[in-house]
Design a protein around this motif. Sequence first.
Motif: not given
Length: 509
Positions: A44-49, A280-284, A288-292, A297-302
């Motif tokens: 739930y926190t992924s889009p809310v935070l 990995i799921l919480v900080y996905l 990804f932002s650190k891995s270039n 990130p929004g598309y990666d989550a889906v």
Amino acid sequence: MDEETPLLNKRPTSTESKVQNSKLFLAVFSAVLGNFSFGYSLVYTSPVLPRLTAPDADPRLRMGPEQAAWFGSIYTLGAAAGGLGTMLLNDMIGRKLSIMTSAVPSTVGYILMGGAVDIRMLLLGRFLTGVAGGMTAASIPVYISEISHKAVRGALGSCPQITAVFGALVLYAMGPVVPWRWLAVAGEVPAVWMVVLLAFMPSSPRRLLALGREQQAREALCWLRGEHYDARTELLAIQDSINRQEKLTWSRLATPIYYKPILISVVMRFLQQMTGITPILVYLEIIFSKSNVLLPPGYDAVIVGAVRLLSVVVAASLMDRAGRKALLYTSSLLMFLSALTLTMNSHTAARPPGPGPPNLTMSLDFSSHNAFGSTLDAGPQTAAGLIPLISTMVFIFGYAIGWGPITWLLMSEVLPLVTRGVASGLCVTVSWLTAFVLTHAFSHLVDRYGLYVPYLCFTVVCVLCLLFAAVCIPETRGRSLEEIENYFRTGRTLTINRSPSAAEPDHGR
């Protein structure tokens, strides 16, 4: 009669052919709505935070780094508390009522978050949904295992994982378009439906027999298997297992039939979290932002959510075909290879210029979406950007076909009946406390050393997972719960000795 004979007589094949699974499937569906709510609430926190940490957020609810960190991690503490509570509830009120009770903290938690006027309401709501998640994780797999027959237990045992992953995918898909308060309102719906449907479902026949309610157990079994099913053989098998159970004491806990399956279950849940799946799921998005990577990130989550769902569906179809151990081997190897690739890539990749963000929370913004076009134009970086993305997807796939669903299933299969309620709660508690510690440690390690060190740790753990699966975990495919219990009693066979006198030499070996 001194010879060991299979627990379930194989002669009445006509009886087995009369089994009808439609009502069993309905009971399982009713229960796993709780797992859907669990998967939904976990992410739930992924889009809310990002919305609560944005400069234009409501001043009463705007979160700083420390508050945002607690909002993300307090869920696991609630889940640990829920697991501990279910240790008692599973044996006090039964599996079915334990599942139904989980709807109370879930609904109250979502109401608090949906109507929050200050940060304390958000944190309390998040904690309560975690309590509900811990309760469902400890009780639903046990309930499903005890109402299922061995022909379908493997596939049905994967349903909690499948529905949890599907719940997370639904949240990921709704996140970009639904206001965060309405996301909380939507989270209440599965829990309410779960209570309504479970009210019409039977209790576990094994628990009813353990309470001496033989007629109710027979009725429940006939309801689950079909009205033409002859339940006598299965009831005798269950009763035989119950008759062998003795009151659990500390001295008896030192015998292999009790401590071996409990240790296997606890260590599996510990290793499952130590693979790094939760951070990995919480900080996905941060990873990804650190891995270039190529995509924002929004598309990666889906994408990751879709890969997880596909993986657990594949695992469900293979569970009773390939066997538990074969899938655990494959899972461990895939996770090892992908984690090793991520380790090497993070060690050799150039770090982005300039200082990194002061904390993990500040990187949870959606500015990368605006840079989508410029990312695609960076041709020289495309190949390098695909390596961490593909490796992460392989890691998620490997976890989801083995160590994800099979850990849940084996926990409910190998635990003795007398310890099943308490031990399953213990396993869930160990799992969530490990997740809490690892998630916090991961953020500090990334800040100090980058992704290389945590990925290296995950690679080593995957090797340990492979060794543990090879040495310590028995194959349970196609075995009844009573045959699995006898394996730990004798250490030699997956059959039950009918004669009490013949059982004595087994205990003395």
